[in-house]
Each structure stands twice: as C-alpha cells, then as structure tokens.
Design a protein around this motif. Structure first.
Motif, short mmCIF file in Angstrom:
data_model
loop_
_atom_site.label_atom_id
_atom_site.label_comp_id
_atom_site.label_asym_id
_atom_site.label_seq_id
_atom_site.Cartn_x
_atom_site.Cartn_y
_atom_site.Cartn_z
N GLU A 202 0.81 -1.23 0.00
CA GLU A 202 0.00 0.00 0.00
C GLU A 202 0.84 1.27 0.00
O GLU A 202 0.31 2.37 -0.18
N ARG A 203 2.15 1.14 0.19
CA ARG A 203 3.02 2.32 0.21
C ARG A 203 4.03 2.33 -0.94
O ARG A 203 4.91 3.17 -0.99
N ASP B 37 5.58 5.56 -2.65
CA ASP B 37 5.47 6.70 -1.72
C ASP B 37 6.86 6.98 -1.14
O ASP B 37 7.33 6.27 -0.26
N TRP C 8 7.58 7.12 2.77
CA TRP C 8 7.53 5.98 3.68
C TRP C 8 8.89 5.64 4.24
O TRP C 8 9.89 5.60 3.54
#
Length: 211
Positions: A58-59, A62, A65
């Motif tokens: 889900e990251r 990103d 993170w």
C-alpha cells in the motif's frame, strides 16, 4: 508509481523485507543497479548503504515511507545472522510490551557476534552479543519481518542489568522497570536471574518495583 515498476515474486514473498543486494543475486544479473532503480521508484527505502527495506504494497511509490526503527533493526539482524539467532531486547522489547510509552531513536537487538553500533536512516541500532537460545523469548511481528523478542520477564532483567542501554536516562529506566514489574511473573524472573547469574539485576528490579 510508474506502471513499469514490478517486483519479482522471489523478493515480494520474502519473509524478511530487509534486503541486501546479494540477497537478490539469484533474481537480478546486476542487483545493485536494479536496487538503484527500485530506490528511485520508491519501491525500496535505503536504510544505509547495503541495506534496503521493501515498502509494503500500500506504500509502493510513496517516497515519504520509512519503516519503524525496531522493525528495521530486527530485519537487518536477521539478514546478517538468520531469523532464529537474533531478537529485539532491552528498550526495544520494552516499547513493544507497552512499558516505554515514547519512541526513542535507538533500537537494541541481540545478535551472536560483537558488532559496532549501526547508524541508519531511521535511527541507531545497538547490537548486543547474546546467545538467544539462553534468553526467554516470544514471537513478534513487525511491518518488515516476524521473529523474536525478549519476554516481559527477560526484558525487565535486561533493563535492570543495563539501564543505560539504548540511551534512556535513569528516571526513564525506573519507569520502564515499574511498568514491566506489573506484567511479570516473579517466579520466572527469579529463575532467569539464577540461570543467567544476575542477582544484582534482580535486586535492582525488586527495588524499582517497590518504589
């Protein structure tokens, strides 16, 4: 994240999500170059040269993170020594047990060999040479790996033996010991202290518990 980003199944399914380039030698012909690409695409986060954390699904992509320090410390130790030869201990275990309410910038992990402190992008990792087979352990699950940490009884004894380990002050150490004292079975602690030849630590723990 670019649609072209893919994670080889062999890496995505690894139990320990802390990776070294050599861990991918059977996946990539040139793992360092591929790790650089995955780093640019925020699939990996660099913990320090030679160690990378694989972002959760889900990251992915990103760049903000960063993994939890204790998770990174356990993952690094497992990468170098294997899952069953290492364990979170001292203040890191105390934090997981709810006895240290605030996060600190140091993680402590038991490993089979003496090793210098390691500075990482998420904090400092302190390695303590211990034979984890002689420690009282329980399982722990982190965002990067599953493994072992010391029980409340073992953690209390360890903090009492070396209250400065991990960089907390004397008052914080006392608070940790009082919090752990409410969770432990004293017969287990006394047996551990006897087996590990730590009468002084047991005495300090009992004193803190009565304070």
């Amino acid at each position: 994240m670019s649609d072209r980003v893919t994670i080889p199944t062999e890496l995505a399914r690894r139990q320990n999500k802390v990776l070294r380039p050599r861990d991918a030698a059977d996946v990539y012909a040139h793992p360092r170059a591929e790790f650089g690409r995955l780093l640019d695409q925020a699939v990996l986060s660099r913990l320090r040269p030679g160690y990378y954390a694989l972002a959760p699904l889900e990251r992915l992509g990103d760049s903000r993170w960063r993994p939890d320090l204790a998770a990174a410390a356990l993952g690094i130790a497992q990468a170098d020594y294997g899952r069953d030869a290492v364990a979170l201990m001292s203040v890191s275990a105390a934090r997981r047990l709810g006895a240290l309410p605030r996060a600190i910038g140091t993680a402590v992990v038991a490993v089979p060999r003496q090793r210098p402190v390691l500075d990482t992008a998420v904090g400092q990792v302190v390695f303590v040479k211990r034979d984890v087979r002689r420690l009282d352990l329980e399982s722990v699950e982190t965002e990067l790996t599953t493994g072992w940490m010391t029980t409340a009884e073992q953690t209390a004894l360890d903090v009492a033996a070396r209250p400065e380990l991990g960089g907390i002050g004397p008052s914080d150490a006392e608070s940790v010991l009082r919090a752990l004292a409410r969770k432990i079975q004293w017969t287990v602690v006394e047996e551990l202290a006897r087996d590990q030849h730590r009468p002084g630590a047991l005495a300090r723990l009992k004193k803190a518990a009565d304070a």
